[in-house]
Design a protein around this motif. Structure first.
Motif, PDB file in Angstrom:
ATOM      1  N   SER A  89      23.771 107.010  60.813  1.00 23.84           N
ATOM      2  CA  SER A  89      24.675 107.239  60.778  1.00 23.84           C
ATOM      3  C   SER A  89      26.047 107.806  60.046  1.00 23.84           C
ATOM      4  CB  SER A  89      25.637 107.123  62.006  1.00 23.84           C
ATOM      5  OG  SER A  89      26.787 107.370  62.397  1.00 23.84           O
ATOM      6  N   MET A 121      18.840 105.137  62.358  1.00 26.08           N
ATOM      7  CA  MET A 121      18.442 105.200  64.307  1.00 26.08           C
ATOM      8  C   MET A 121      17.540 106.121  63.924  1.00 26.08           C
ATOM      9  SD  MET A 121      21.298 104.199  66.202  1.00 26.08           S
ATOM     10  CE  MET A 121      20.916 104.881  67.653  1.00 26.08           C
ATOM     11  N   MET A 133      16.002 108.749  70.213  1.00 26.25           N
ATOM     12  CA  MET A 133      17.683 109.579  70.705  1.00 26.25           C
ATOM     13  C   MET A 133      17.176 110.779  71.037  1.00 26.25           C
ATOM     14  SD  MET A 133      20.139 109.442  67.949  1.00 26.25           S
ATOM     15  CE  MET A 133      19.291 109.799  65.858  1.00 26.25           C
TER      16      MET A 133
END
Length: 384
Positions: free
Chosen positions: A247, A254, A259
């Motif tokens: 990020s 991540m 996600m």
């Protein structure tokens, strides 16, 4: 830990670090130990190895030093590449012409522009492709029918015209009005979604037909990640199904599949400059906005039963890596380690650490600063 915190921590740990060595067996005449008013130290307190770093438990807690017992874990091998976040092209909305005519933008549109639902972005003036008003004849017919209706009405009242003549004039007037498209006299072009402009397909002053797509708009529910895989590593291309992305907001790594994302095939994005694009799409969020450049680790394979520690546990010095193992209630030692692959916030350890070791996973820099301090705090001195 920022620089100011590290300096403060070092100062405090210097005052809390004990460096004890075994006493040589010298005669009582040669050594005057002043312990008459102090409790005699226990044997354990004086048997610290020369390489041990002593930090009292309360100081370790104060400065956030945390340890973790090493167990075997699965580890995912990755390929570090660079990537770019772009608007998604699989959830587009469309801005279309409401009628035929000459297009005039009221809001400048370009790739990346933001639009809101029901926002007026352009107007269309009713004209033919040659620039004439296609409704001119119809409007003339309306005007003529209206004049005829106005002429007959008083004649009907005077009994000169019949009701059938009046009804015929009224019907002609209504028919003439119906032949004119009110929306085509002038029309607004509005966005049907909230989103980001992906492509502008028309130019100012262009003639458009009803329904012509003027722009494509991403609805911002998804974001596209383009990761550039070096040509030398394209042999891994078929096995890559997931990735880690860092990020640009928080610095946290991540996993795309976590996600709601997946790898997608995109034939419209060609290879460039010795790199093959690997494309993913996942849910957009405030941490991942289109237009950002990001670090990406393409997931190549997963191995089981590995020794894995956080990157925060590593200390790099002179091109070598170290970690700190806790060996007692307040004793730590430096361990030289051999690193394997790095993956996100974790690293595989090939040697130097074994299962069951209690490794510092937070506060390694603080332990390092305690290791380099040379001041013996008050209360632990010996008069030799």
């Amino acid at each position: 830990m920022n620089k100011k915190h590290i300096i403060f921590a070092a100062a405090a740990l210097i005052a809390a670090t004990v460096s004890c060595k075994q006493h040589e067996n010298n005669s009582s005449d040669e050594h005057d130990h002043s312990h008459n008013t102090e409790a005699a130290p226990t044997e354990e307190e004086h048997k610290h190895g020369e390489d041990e770093i002593i930090i009292e438990p309360e100081e370790a807690a104060r400065f956030g030093i945390k340890t973790e017992e090493i167990t075997l874990k699965p580890f995912t091998s990755t390929i570090r590449v660079t990537g770019q976040l772009m608007p998604s092209t699989t959830d587009p909305g469309a801005i279309s012409a409401s009628t035929s005519g000459i297009l005039t933008f009221t809001t400048p549109l370009s790739v990346g522009s933001k639009v809101s639902k029901n926002q007026v972005v352009a107007k269309i003036a009713a004209r033919s492709a040659s620039g004439d008003n296609p409704n001119a004849m119809a409007l003339a017919a309306v005007s003529a029918a209206k004049r005829e209706l106005d002429r007959i009405r008083p004649l009907l009242d005077d009994g000169i015209a019949t009701m059938s003549e009046y009804n015929a004039a009224l019907a002609a007037y209504e028919s003439a009005k119906a032949s004119v498209s009110q929306s085509s006299i002038s029309g607004n072009v509005v966005s049907t979604v909230n989103g980001t402009v992906l492509e502008v397909l028309c130019v100012n002053g262009q003639y458009v037909e009803t329904g012509t797509m003027i722009a494509r708009v991403s609805q911002n529910s998804l974001v596209t990640l383009r990761a550039d895989l070096p040509a030398a590593q394209t042999r891994y291309l078929s096995s890559i199904t997931d990735a880690l992305v860092k990020s640009p907001v928080t610095g946290e790594w991540m996993r795309i599949s976590e996600m709601g994302g997946k790898r997608v095939d995109r034939s419209d994005i060609p290879s460039t400059g010795g790199y093959t694009p690997v494309i993913f799409e996942f849910r957009a969020s405030k941490d991942f906005m289109s237009g950002s450049n990001v670090d990406v680790e393409l997931i190549e394979s997963t191995k089981s039963d590995c020794i894995v520690i956080p990157r925060s546990a590593l200390i790099e010095q002179g091109g070598e890596y170290y970690a700190f193992a806790k060996t007692g209630a307040h004793a730590y030692v430096r361990c030289r380690v051999e690193c394997g692959a790095f993956s996100g916030d974790y690293v595989e350890i090939l040697s130097g650490i074994k299962t069951g070791d209690n490794i510092v996973v937070e506060g390694a820099q603080t332990v390092k600063m305690a290791e380099t301090s040379s001041v013996v705090p008050e209360g632990h001195s010996h008069n030799h």
